[in-house]
Design an enzyme around this catalytic site. Structure first.
Site, PDB file in Angstrom:
ATOM      1  CG  ASP A   1      -1.994   1.070   1.205  1.00 28.51           C
ATOM      2  OD1 ASP A   1      -2.234   1.650   0.128  1.00 28.51           O
ATOM      3  OD2 ASP A   1      -2.591   1.320   2.266  1.00 28.51           O
ATOM      4  CG  HIS A   2       1.179   3.937  -2.921  1.00 28.92           C
ATOM      5  ND1 HIS A   2       0.437   4.013  -4.081  1.00 28.92           N
ATOM      6  CD2 HIS A   2       2.329   3.302  -3.252  1.00 28.92           C
ATOM      7  CE1 HIS A   2       1.121   3.459  -5.076  1.00 28.92           C
ATOM      8  NE2 HIS A   2       2.268   3.016  -4.590  1.00 28.92           N
TER       9      HIS A   2
ATOM     10  CG  PHE B   1      -7.804   5.514   0.584  1.00 28.26           C
ATOM     11  CD1 PHE B   1      -7.978   5.202   1.919  1.00 28.26           C
ATOM     12  CD2 PHE B   1      -7.904   6.846   0.208  1.00 28.26           C
ATOM     13  CE1 PHE B   1      -8.243   6.187   2.868  1.00 28.26           C
ATOM     14  CE2 PHE B   1      -8.178   7.838   1.144  1.00 28.26           C
ATOM     15  CZ  PHE B   1      -8.343   7.506   2.480  1.00 28.26           C
ATOM     16  CG  HIS B   2      -3.310   3.690  -3.763  1.00 25.53           C
ATOM     17  ND1 HIS B   2      -2.351   4.632  -4.082  1.00 25.53           N
ATOM     18  CD2 HIS B   2      -4.500   4.292  -4.017  1.00 25.53           C
ATOM     19  CE1 HIS B   2      -2.931   5.739  -4.498  1.00 25.53           C
ATOM     20  NE2 HIS B   2      -4.247   5.559  -4.464  1.00 25.53           N
ATOM     21  N   PRO B   3      -4.421  -0.644  -1.522  1.00 25.46           N
ATOM     22  CG  PRO B   3      -6.210  -1.722  -0.467  1.00 25.46           C
ATOM     23  CD  PRO B   3      -5.748  -0.371  -0.920  1.00 25.46           C
TER      24      PRO B   3
END
Length: 534
Positions: free
Chosen positions: A294-295, A469-471
């Site tokens: 994730d970021h 919110f980038h899983p």
């Protein structure tokens, strides 16, 4: 059509599922079921762009997941929003159109995944794109995925871009040419000032097809197998259980958070973990739920003066009324804003061949989404490490599909990530201190200018860091020799038949930017693979 018999059963009507349903149902002789645990997108805040402020952390549109306590975040846990509605996360996300870098996909190809290089995926991105710049070597026109330019500009953000140039980050008008280095306004998935979700672009136009069944408010409990072949899905809808049979394939497109627990409840995953859950093993695949990437964004906030920001605008009742009139009459103004308006891609140090940082710049500030804006004018400078080396996991907490998954993020757990975090904060400070912003007398509010040493900066990163919110990556594709590979290069789950995973969980490594449009590309390519294999 027999009520429970289909050729393809797609689990999840999110970004990937909407594309798959469109493409697979194009043949009128192919029967397709699309299962969605959430409901319809018939809520105004899912269509007005600024509605993400109301949709996130609202059980009407968000699964309301939370992570486990994370040592890298000084013991904090985080809200982990995921869309609970047709369109999935594309119905509540930042609407930023971003493909990533050419090198991201070339690295996938160089890892043995033929057909996934930049030259392979660029035509796929273009094939469903309808870009405001028109047809070109980099963009497509006439497709279902609308890409527009922002409908509002801010003096403060224009001056930030000038400050970035003074710091060595050049201006750019397009982040999606394969090299996203530079600073400029994001392109957004909107049309006429309204959010453009995957449901709006790909699903709703084809819901009239008699061979496509959309089944909402239906939670998939497990995939059913006959020996090692997937034959259908057990769902629960209105307190009733129902089996949907899949004559050809079951396609799992529930997303990087929901896909691993569903695989595990179905008997696919690490054998010991499945035994502890009381689930019979269909296929031992230890990579299920591993490799979470994730970021992590570090949100620096600077007080400013002498310039318009949304903080002061929003505190004025009159201005809020003007916002509403602007939007109602012209589809312009602050209600069209994505969470981030201006972005920048650059390197944290010369050690990196391509940009490894992404900045999201906002003319506002708040403690977290859902909180009120601060009672002072401010600029938020969020910076994310695009290629983290920390890895987390997502697993089923029990056999019950109603139980939320166990999300372990492990942010800042490697020395590389801690070093990049320190460099990120220092670079953000250098940009804000540039000449172009001095007139606004920026004063660091979070984490605070007094935080200077490496040790203090790492602690501060744990305090101000949060998911962007980038899983991805929790059912990664890879070669048979990769012990963590869950799917092959054709997105088939290894060791079983009739089952594919087609969503962001198959990414072996996270892309360098926002992950929604890469997920649509994966779905487009996945649909092509299914049709070719048929």
């Amino acid at each position: 059509m027999a009520e429970n018999k289909f050729d393809y059963v797609i689990i999840g009507a999110g970004s990937a599922g909407c594309v798959l349903a469109n493409r697979l149902s194009k043949d009128p002789n192919t029967r397709v079921a699309l299962i969605e645990a959430g409901g319809q997108d018939n809520w105004i805040w899912l269509h007005i762009p600024v509605g993400y402020l109301y949709a996130m952390n609202n059980p009407r549109a968000d699964w309301m997941f939370r992570t486990e306590d994370d040592a890298g975040l000084n013991g904090r846990n985080l809200a982990y929003p995921r869309g609970k509605v047709i369109g999935g996360c594309s119905a509540i996300n930042a609407m930023i159109y971003m493909r990533g870098q050419a090198a991201d996909y070339d690295n996938w190809r160089q890892g043995g995944l033929d057909g996934w290089g930049w030259d392979d995926v660029l035509p796929i991105f273009k094939s469903h794109e309808d870009h405001f710049l028109g047809e070109s070597a980099h963009h497509g026109a006439g497709g279902e995925w609308k890409v527009d330019e922002p409908r509002i500009r801010w003096k403060l953000l224009d001056d930030f871009a000038e400050a970035a140039a003074e710091t060595g980050i050049p201006p750019t008008s397009d982040f999606n040419t394969g090299d996203n280095e530079g600073c400029g306004y994001f392109h957004v998935n909107q049309s006429g000032g309204r959010r453009w979700s995957a449901a709006r672009g790909f699903l709703k136009p084809v819901l009239g097809r008699p061979n496509l069944s959309l089944i909402t408010n239906a939670l998939a409990h497990r995939i059913l197998f006959r020996e090692r072949r997937a034959t259908g899905v057990l769902i629960r809808q209105d307190a009733q259980e129902r089996v949907l049979e899949a004559g050809r394939e079951v396609i799992l497109s529930a997303g990087a958070v929901a896909t691993p627990p569903l695989l595990e409840r179905s008997g696919i995953g690490d054998g010991k973990r499945l035994g502890d859950l009381g689930v019979q093993v269909v296929r031992h695949l230890p990579g299920v739920g591993a490799n979470l990437q994730d970021h992590l964004q570090l949100r620096l906030i600077f007080k400013v003066s002498g310039v318009r920001t949304l903080n002061s605008d929003y505190r004025s009742v009159l201005k809020r009324m003007i916002f509403g009139v602007q939007y109602a009459l012209f589809r312009k103004g602050p209600l069209t804003m994505a969470p981030s308006h201006v972005g920048a891609f650059t390197r944290s140090s010369p050690d990196f061949a391509t940009p490894n940082l992404q900045f999201h710049i906002q003319p506002l500030s708040l403690d977290k989404f859902g909180d009120p804006v601060h009672p002072f004018d401010a600029l938020t400078v969020s910076v994310a490490n695009l290629r983290p080396t920390s890895r987390g996991s997502i697993h089923a907490a029990s056999r019950d599909a109603e139980d939320p998954p166990k999300i372990v993020t492990n942010y800042l757990s490697t020395e590389d990530d801690r070093r990049v975090a320190i460099q990120s904060i220092r670079l953000a400070r250098r940009v804000v201190a540039a000449e172009a912003l001095k007139r606004y007398q920026p004063e660091e509010y979070r984490p605070g200018a007094h935080v200077e040493s490496d040790q203090d900066l790492i602690h501060a990163a744990g305090d101000i860091g949060t998911t962007i919110f980038h899983p991805v990556g929790t059912a990664k594709m890879g070669l048979e020799s990769d012990p963590l590979a869950v799917t092959d290069g054709r997105l088939r789950v290894r060791g079983v038949d009739g089952l594919r995973v087609i969503d962001a969980s198959i990414m072996p490594n996270i892309t360098s930017g926002n992950t929604n449009s890469p997920t649509l590309m994966i779905a487009e390519k996945g649909a092509g693979l299914i049709l070719a294999d048929r």
